[in-house]
Design an enzyme around this catalytic site. Structure first.
Site, PDB file in Angstrom:
ATOM      1  N   GLU A 326     -31.542  -5.219  27.125  1.00 59.15           N
ATOM      2  CA  GLU A 326     -30.892  -5.097  28.439  1.00 59.15           C
ATOM      3  C   GLU A 326     -30.140  -6.390  28.703  1.00 59.15           C
ATOM      4  O   GLU A 326     -30.742  -7.449  28.812  1.00 59.15           O
ATOM      5  CB  GLU A 326     -31.958  -4.822  29.506  1.00 59.15           C
ATOM      6  N   CYS A 361     -29.762  -8.625  37.420  1.00 59.50           N
ATOM      7  CA  CYS A 361     -28.998  -7.879  36.415  1.00 59.50           C
ATOM      8  C   CYS A 361     -28.350  -6.625  36.991  1.00 59.50           C
ATOM      9  O   CYS A 361     -27.338  -6.156  36.467  1.00 59.50           O
ATOM     10  CB  CYS A 361     -29.886  -7.531  35.228  1.00 59.50           C
TER      11      CYS A 361
END
Length: 614
Positions: A326, A361
């Protein structure tokens, strides 16, 4: 025949019974249903009480056996009220005098302590310890694993102040931002795993091919993989699935990593399990490849930047270790013309952009706005962003935005803003690093509003991970979708509006792993959903059923449905050594046509070939 209804109460059997001697359908009359022939009210009441008592006693026994266990951990000295550390003249994780990692609070520059970095031989030892503990942990029933998670949940809820203080000290966050990131999501993850984890990992029956495999049964089993390199939220799924964990935290948050990992080790120990199952290491980048290429690691979850991900993937390929990666994103929020309440929307956008000083994020990196609401939204955001107060919440200040973990990217951020302004963007608020009057050694970047940004600007294409609100003007829905998809990233996104057709279109055409409709980032809080991105934002998923099963060895099992009646036998015509190749071919061809023929003629022809060549 005799049917009895008996319950044991206080050492005496009470109840009623019926037999052929006192019952028949042909002789139903008033005498049969007379009060003397039925059990007394007291008997029925006693039986009911006994049944309820037995059920409750069993529930109590089961609950007490697998209920949460209380435990305590030493509170770090730095988390105690009144702590004041040495303010570093030039805060840096590198110590000039030795190899240690220097840990400090990025909001104030105060020294938190020094952490000894791991060497290759240290990595070998912690992997060996975790692997040894995992062999026993993999054999534990789900109830035992749930007990550990319940104990962890109890500890987290009872010690929120300490956990939040540790997070704020090491990351520079505000208390609210730390609570949303370090507490809320973690307890939601625990709750989801407790409620759904066992179901997700149960063997799953699969269909078999008819008629060739009609005598077989097939299932998929989800078994532990071994030792993982993992992080806190994914770690919960990994432990529940029966794996061991090696947590390699960032050097920038090395001080708090050990404490956070100790919370899980404490839960394991309190429940009677080997705390070596979970290990924590911190090392410098030059040593990290020894971990990521280690043959003792069965899976790696990496969350970080794309350049580092390339190195991790290359290292992991040496031992063919699977990855879940990720890499952050450049998430866009598309604002349609028919959004009902701009002022209320601005609150969601402010939280989406500035939470954790934008070091998130799934934070909103770009706001793509249609023409009719663009100017109004710019005015509202400008007024609100000017009022944002940066600072350190642990020093009693009223602040809205914390510090950045590191100042290493400040030159780059300022150059991107300058590039945008040269190309026509307007910087209405901020735009540069902030020397905080109270915390001059802290890492602060001014909350920034940059409008009229276009896709050719560097700041429109690169992840800032900083408190910078970027607005882009879209001509229409088609153009808004184009702008949202104009970067190499594809983690998440959001869309705001009322027209169902337009909302559905945006969701469908977003090139991302996740989308929120009329909200921001809720797919992360909802732990039933898989989390992850596409394109430059990585691959693989954690969270949800998909994430739970991703940390397992997905084992396919096929066995006989009726083992004593039907088993696989090789027909003589195709048994080795094959005596007649042409006949064997006709037999095999007939078998295929019988099983997969698209018409009855093909099926019948296949049956004839099969029988005539046996």
């Amino acid at each position: 025949m005799k049917i009895s209804f008996d319950f044991l109460v206080g050492g005496f059997t009470v109840g009623c019974s019926l037999s052929r001697e006192n019952f028949s359908f042909a002789s139903l009359d008033s005498s049969l249903v007379s009060p003397s022939s039925l059990p007394s009210t007291n008997s029925l009441l006693a039986s009911l009480v006994a049944a309820v008592f037995s059920f409750l006693a069993f529930r109590y026994w089961r609950t007490s056996k697998f209920s949460a266990v209380s435990y305590t951990l030493p509170i770090p000295e730095q988390c105690k009220e009144g702590w004041k550390g040495e303010v570093l003249e030039e805060p840096s994780i590198r110590c000039g005098s030795d190899y240690d990692i220097q840990c400090y609070c990025p909001a104030t520059g105060r020294l938190l302590g020094r952490v000894k970095p791991a060497y290759p031989e240290d990595i070998d030892k912690v992997i060996a310890r975790s692997a040894a503990a995992q062999e026993e942990w993999a054999k534990t029933p789900f109830n035992e694993r749930k007990r550990v998670l319940r104990s962890l949940l109890k500890y987290v809820l009872a010690n929120q102040d300490t956990i939040i203080t540790a997070a704020c000290l090491d990351s520079g966050k505000t208390r609210i931002d730390a609570a949303l990131g370090e507490i809320l999501v973690v307890v939601e993850k625990i709750k989801w795993v407790l409620d759904n984890g066992e179901q997700a990992l149960r063997p799953e029956r699969r269909s078999v091919s008819w008629p060739l495999m009609c005598y077989k049964k097939a299932e998929v089993r989800y078994e532990p993989l071994g030792v993982f390199h993992n992080l806190l939220c994914p770690m919960i799924s990994s432990i529940f699935a029966g794996n061991g964990i090696i947590v390699k935290g960032s050097e920038n948050t090395a001080w708090s990593s050990d404490y956070f990992v100790s919370t899980i080790k404490g839960a394991l120990a309190a429940c009677g399990h080997n705390a070596d199952l979970v290990q924590s290491i911190t090392c410098w980048p030059e040593v990290a490849p020894h971990l990521t290429s280690h043959p003792g690691i069965a899976h790696i979850t990496f969350i970080g930047s794309r350049p580092v991900a390339h190195r991790v993937a290359a290292s992991a390929s040496k031992s063919l270790t699977p990855l879940c990666i990720e890499l952050g994103g450049k998430d866009a929020a598309i604002i349609l013309d028919d959004v009902p309440n701009i002022k209320a929307l601005s609150s969601l956008l402010m939280r989406g952009v500035f939470q954790s000083a934008s070091q998130n994020c799934i934070g909103i990196e770009r706001i793509v706005v249609l023409p009719e609401v663009y100017s109004e939204l710019v005015g509202i955001l400008e007024e609100r962003i000017k009022k944002i107060r940066p600072g350190s919440v642990l020093d009693g200040d009223e602040v809205d935005c914390g510090a950045m973990v590191s100042a290493a990217g400040f030159d780059k951020l300022e150059s991107w803003i300058e590039d945008a302004v040269r190309k026509g963007a307007r910087c209405l608020v901020g735009g540069r690093r902030l020397i905080h009057p109270k915390y001059p050694r802290g890492h602060y970047f001014s909350p920034t509003l940059l409008v009229d940004v276009t896709e050719d600007m560097l700041i429109a294409q690169n992840e800032t991970f900083a408190p910078i609100c970027v607005l882009m003007r879209a001509k229409d829905v088609t153009h808004a979708i184009h702008l949202a998809n104009s970067t190499e990233y594809g983690l998440g996104g959001s869309v705001f509006g009322r027209n169902k057709q337009n909302l559905d279109r945006v969701v469908k055409e977003f090139k991302s792993g996740m989308v929120s409709v009329n909200d921001f980032g809720v797919y992360y809080l909802n732990q039933s959903l898989p989390f992850g991105g596409v394109r430059g934002s990585g691959y693989g998923r954690f969270a949800g059923v998909e994430g739970m099963r991703a940390v397992c060895n997905v084992k396919a099992v096929c066995e006989d449905r009726f083992p004593r009646l039907i088993k696989t036998a090789i027909p003589p015509v195709v048994d080795y050594p094959i005596r007649d190749g042409n006949r064997a071919w006709r037999f095999t061809k007939g078998l295929i046509e019988l099983a997969y023929g698209e018409s009855w003629g093909r099926v019948v022809g296949g049956l004839w070939k099969l029988l005539s060549n046996m």
